[in-house]
Scaffold this motif. Structure first.
Motif, PDB file in Angstrom:
ATOM      1  N   TYR A 180      48.767  41.377  26.571  1.00 37.83           N
ATOM      2  CA  TYR A 180      47.414  41.623  26.062  1.00 37.83           C
ATOM      3  C   TYR A 180      46.735  40.315  25.639  1.00 37.83           C
ATOM      4  CZ  TYR A 180      43.656  43.076  22.942  1.00 37.83           C
ATOM      5  OH  TYR A 180      42.450  43.217  22.337  1.00 37.83           O
ATOM      6  N   ASN A 181      45.491  40.153  26.041  1.00 37.77           N
ATOM      7  CA  ASN A 181      44.609  39.045  25.655  1.00 37.77           C
ATOM      8  C   ASN A 181      44.926  37.729  26.358  1.00 37.77           C
ATOM      9  OD1 ASN A 181      42.244  38.610  24.122  1.00 37.77           O
ATOM     10  ND2 ASN A 181      43.373  37.324  22.677  1.00 37.77           N
ATOM     11  N   MET A 182      45.860  37.732  27.317  1.00 42.25           N
ATOM     12  CA  MET A 182      46.155  36.477  28.019  1.00 42.25           C
ATOM     13  C   MET A 182      45.062  36.197  29.053  1.00 42.25           C
ATOM     14  SD  MET A 182      49.314  37.564  30.594  1.00 42.25           S
ATOM     15  CE  MET A 182      49.532  35.882  31.186  1.00 42.25           C
ATOM     16  N   ASP A 183      44.795  34.919  29.287  1.00 40.95           N
ATOM     17  CA  ASP A 183      43.832  34.497  30.303  1.00 40.95           C
ATOM     18  C   ASP A 183      44.510  34.514  31.666  1.00 40.95           C
ATOM     19  OD1 ASP A 183      41.654  33.979  28.535  1.00 40.95           O
ATOM     20  OD2 ASP A 183      42.672  32.145  27.900  1.00 40.95           O
ATOM     21  N   VAL A 184      43.787  34.990  32.670  1.00 39.14           N
ATOM     22  CA  VAL A 184      44.360  35.075  34.019  1.00 39.14           C
ATOM     23  C   VAL A 184      43.321  34.669  35.050  1.00 39.14           C
ATOM     24  CG1 VAL A 184      46.005  36.900  33.419  1.00 39.14           C
ATOM     25  CG2 VAL A 184      43.712  37.503  34.209  1.00 39.14           C
ATOM     26  N   ILE A 185      43.830  34.303  36.239  1.00 40.85           N
ATOM     27  CA  ILE A 185      42.989  34.071  37.409  1.00 40.85           C
ATOM     28  C   ILE A 185      43.509  34.990  38.504  1.00 40.85           C
ATOM     29  CG2 ILE A 185      42.275  32.422  39.171  1.00 40.85           C
ATOM     30  CD1 ILE A 185      42.563  30.208  37.126  1.00 40.85           C
ATOM     31  N   ILE A 186      42.627  35.808  39.051  1.00 39.64           N
ATOM     32  CA  ILE A 186      43.027  36.802  40.051  1.00 39.64           C
ATOM     33  C   ILE A 186      42.270  36.553  41.349  1.00 39.64           C
ATOM     34  CG2 ILE A 186      42.926  39.242  40.649  1.00 39.64           C
ATOM     35  CD1 ILE A 186      43.518  39.933  37.826  1.00 39.64           C
ATOM     36  N   GLU A 187      43.011  36.567  42.454  1.00 40.93           N
ATOM     37  CA  GLU A 187      42.420  36.465  43.781  1.00 40.93           C
ATOM     38  C   GLU A 187      42.554  37.818  44.456  1.00 40.93           C
ATOM     39  OE1 GLU A 187      44.195  34.477  47.461  1.00 40.93           O
ATOM     40  OE2 GLU A 187      42.870  32.907  46.655  1.00 40.93           O
TER      41      GLU A 187
ATOM     42  N   ARG B  28      38.243  36.360  50.568  1.00 38.82           N
ATOM     43  CA  ARG B  28      38.939  36.362  49.292  1.00 38.82           C
ATOM     44  C   ARG B  28      37.985  35.915  48.167  1.00 38.82           C
ATOM     45  NH1 ARG B  28      43.271  39.250  49.521  1.00 38.82           N
ATOM     46  NH2 ARG B  28      44.437  37.984  48.013  1.00 38.82           N
ATOM     47  N   GLN B  29      38.116  36.561  47.023  1.00 33.82           N
ATOM     48  CA  GLN B  29      37.312  36.218  45.853  1.00 33.82           C
ATOM     49  C   GLN B  29      38.245  35.873  44.698  1.00 33.82           C
ATOM     50  OE1 GLN B  29      33.957  36.075  45.746  1.00 33.82           O
ATOM     51  NE2 GLN B  29      33.795  36.717  47.900  1.00 33.82           N
ATOM     52  N   THR B  30      37.868  34.884  43.905  1.00 33.78           N
ATOM     53  CA  THR B  30      38.667  34.463  42.763  1.00 33.78           C
ATOM     54  C   THR B  30      37.906  34.775  41.478  1.00 33.78           C
ATOM     55  OG1 THR B  30      39.691  32.674  44.015  1.00 33.78           O
ATOM     56  CG2 THR B  30      39.797  32.527  41.608  1.00 33.78           C
ATOM     57  N   TYR B  31      38.592  35.420  40.532  1.00 31.84           N
ATOM     58  CA  TYR B  31      37.977  35.804  39.254  1.00 31.84           C
ATOM     59  C   TYR B  31      38.782  35.248  38.096  1.00 31.84           C
ATOM     60  CZ  TYR B  31      35.620  39.306  42.165  1.00 31.84           C
ATOM     61  OH  TYR B  31      34.890  39.940  43.128  1.00 31.84           O
ATOM     62  N   LYS B  32      38.084  34.778  37.096  1.00 29.43           N
ATOM     63  CA  LYS B  32      38.711  34.414  35.834  1.00 29.43           C
ATOM     64  C   LYS B  32      38.525  35.575  34.865  1.00 29.43           C
ATOM     65  CE  LYS B  32      38.034  29.409  36.156  1.00 29.43           C
ATOM     66  NZ  LYS B  32      37.443  28.199  35.489  1.00 29.43           N
ATOM     67  N   GLY B  33      39.584  35.927  34.151  1.00 27.03           N
ATOM     68  CA  GLY B  33      39.458  37.069  33.255  1.00 27.03           C
ATOM     69  C   GLY B  33      40.445  37.039  32.109  1.00 27.03           C
TER      70      GLY B  33
ATOM     71  N   ALA C  57      44.199  45.407  28.566  1.00 30.03           N
ATOM     72  CA  ALA C  57      45.184  46.468  28.322  1.00 30.03           C
ATOM     73  C   ALA C  57      46.431  46.161  29.153  1.00 30.03           C
ATOM     74  CB  ALA C  57      44.628  47.843  28.678  1.00 30.03           C
ATOM     75  N   ALA C  58      47.559  45.958  28.475  1.00 30.91           N
ATOM     76  CA  ALA C  58      48.817  45.699  29.173  1.00 30.91           C
ATOM     77  C   ALA C  58      49.499  47.019  29.521  1.00 30.91           C
ATOM     78  CB  ALA C  58      49.730  44.829  28.309  1.00 30.91           C
TER      79      ALA C  58
ATOM     80  N   LYS D 130      53.103  51.086  36.543  1.00 30.53           N
ATOM     81  CA  LYS D 130      52.832  50.003  35.605  1.00 30.53           C
ATOM     82  C   LYS D 130      51.602  49.220  36.063  1.00 30.53           C
ATOM     83  CE  LYS D 130      57.322  49.192  33.512  1.00 30.53           C
ATOM     84  NZ  LYS D 130      58.335  48.156  33.169  1.00 30.53           N
ATOM     85  N   LEU D 131      50.590  49.194  35.202  1.00 28.25           N
ATOM     86  CA  LEU D 131      49.342  48.485  35.501  1.00 28.25           C
ATOM     87  C   LEU D 131      48.909  47.678  34.283  1.00 28.25           C
ATOM     88  CD1 LEU D 131      47.266  51.349  37.175  1.00 28.25           C
ATOM     89  CD2 LEU D 131      48.411  49.464  38.351  1.00 28.25           C
ATOM     90  N   ALA D 132      48.110  46.682  34.568  1.00 32.94           N
ATOM     91  CA  ALA D 132      47.402  45.960  33.498  1.00 32.94           C
ATOM     92  C   ALA D 132      45.925  45.967  33.875  1.00 32.94           C
ATOM     93  CB  ALA D 132      47.914  44.542  33.361  1.00 32.94           C
ATOM     94  N   LEU D 133      45.076  46.133  32.877  1.00 29.69           N
ATOM     95  CA  LEU D 133      43.630  46.105  33.110  1.00 29.69           C
ATOM     96  C   LEU D 133      43.090  44.749  32.705  1.00 29.69           C
ATOM     97  CD1 LEU D 133      42.553  49.649  31.854  1.00 29.69           C
ATOM     98  CD2 LEU D 133      43.283  48.928  34.131  1.00 29.69           C
TER      99      LEU D 133
END
Length: 235
Positions: A196-203, A210-215, A219-220, A231-234
């Motif tokens: 929870y609350n960790m910074d991620v980069i998703i492609e 392909r698109q790259t998002y910072k987020g 919700a873990a 098992k999912l994370a939002l």
């Protein structure tokens, strides 16, 4: 997309104009719809006339009270002068000093009371005018606050079937819209990597696009409801 449903929660409101339609792109702060709200215009006119009447009558009352105070001062001074003249001429009775002192004290108290009543009248008049002006300002604010604003950049998904002039109920959804700059992504998390609350980069996206998002993880997998089935994370 992050989605939101928009309502107009003021009572006694009517749609003046719907400015958007489905699939329309809007910017944060754009006006989406305009409303008319029943404001007691008769009450506003009564207040405005009441203020004018108070101002006019207050000026007359102030002049009358000040004149009465001045006349009382002159009357007191004249009586005292006559009394002193009679004493100098030897007409005054013996042992009248104490009585004269009492009369002077009573006259001073009478003047003080008239002055205090005058000041109390000024305060009450100013308070009444201020109260009425505040009520007028509140009515004017209600009249001017009549626009539904876009909360973020996005695209309109749905607008309610409502015609101009039709009454708007506070619990009726008027517009739903999705953000164009905010996405909610569901990521598989079989290894419990996401916290929870960790910074991620998703492609994501098609191989050719392909698109790259910072987020940020909102919700873990360990706190998501069991209905998700995996098992999912939002993010």
């Amino acid at each position: 997309p992050q989605e939101v449903e928009l309502y107009w929660e003021k009572e006694n409101s009517y749609l003046r104009e719907m400015l958007v339609e489905p699939e329309m792109y809007v910017k944060k702060g754009d006006v989406l719809a305009v409303f008319d709200t029943d404001v007691d215009l008769v009450r506003m006119e009564e207040l405005q006339l009441g203020i004018e009447h108070l101002l006019t009558s207050a000026e007359i009352e102030k002049a009358d009270r000040l004149l009465a105070i001045q006349e009382q001062k002159e009357k007191f001074a004249e009586a005292k002068q006559k009394r002193d003249e009679r004493r100098e001429q030897g007409y005054a009775k013996e042992n009248t000093a104490e009585l004269d002192s009492y009369s002077d004290a009573v006259a001073d108290l009478r003047l003080q009371r008239m002055q205090l009543e005058y000041e109390e009248f000024l305060y009450q008049t100013e308070w009444q005018i201020s109260r009425m002006q505040k009520e007028i300002a509140q009515l004017q604010e209600e009249m001017s606050d009549n626009k539904l604003i876009a909360p973020f950049d996005g695209v309109i998904e749905l607008t309610a079937a409502i015609q101009p002039g039709e009454r708007v109920l506070p619990d009726k959804m008027l517009i739903s819209m999705g953000a164009t700059d905010k996405l909610l992504l569901a990521a598989k998390d079989m290894s419990d990597y996401f916290q929870y609350n960790m910074d991620v980069i998703i492609e994501c996206g098609k191989e050719s696009d392909r698109q790259t998002y910072k987020g940020k993880v909102v919700a873990a997998s360990n706190i998501l409801p069991a209905k998700y089935g995996e098992k999912l994370a939002l993010v």
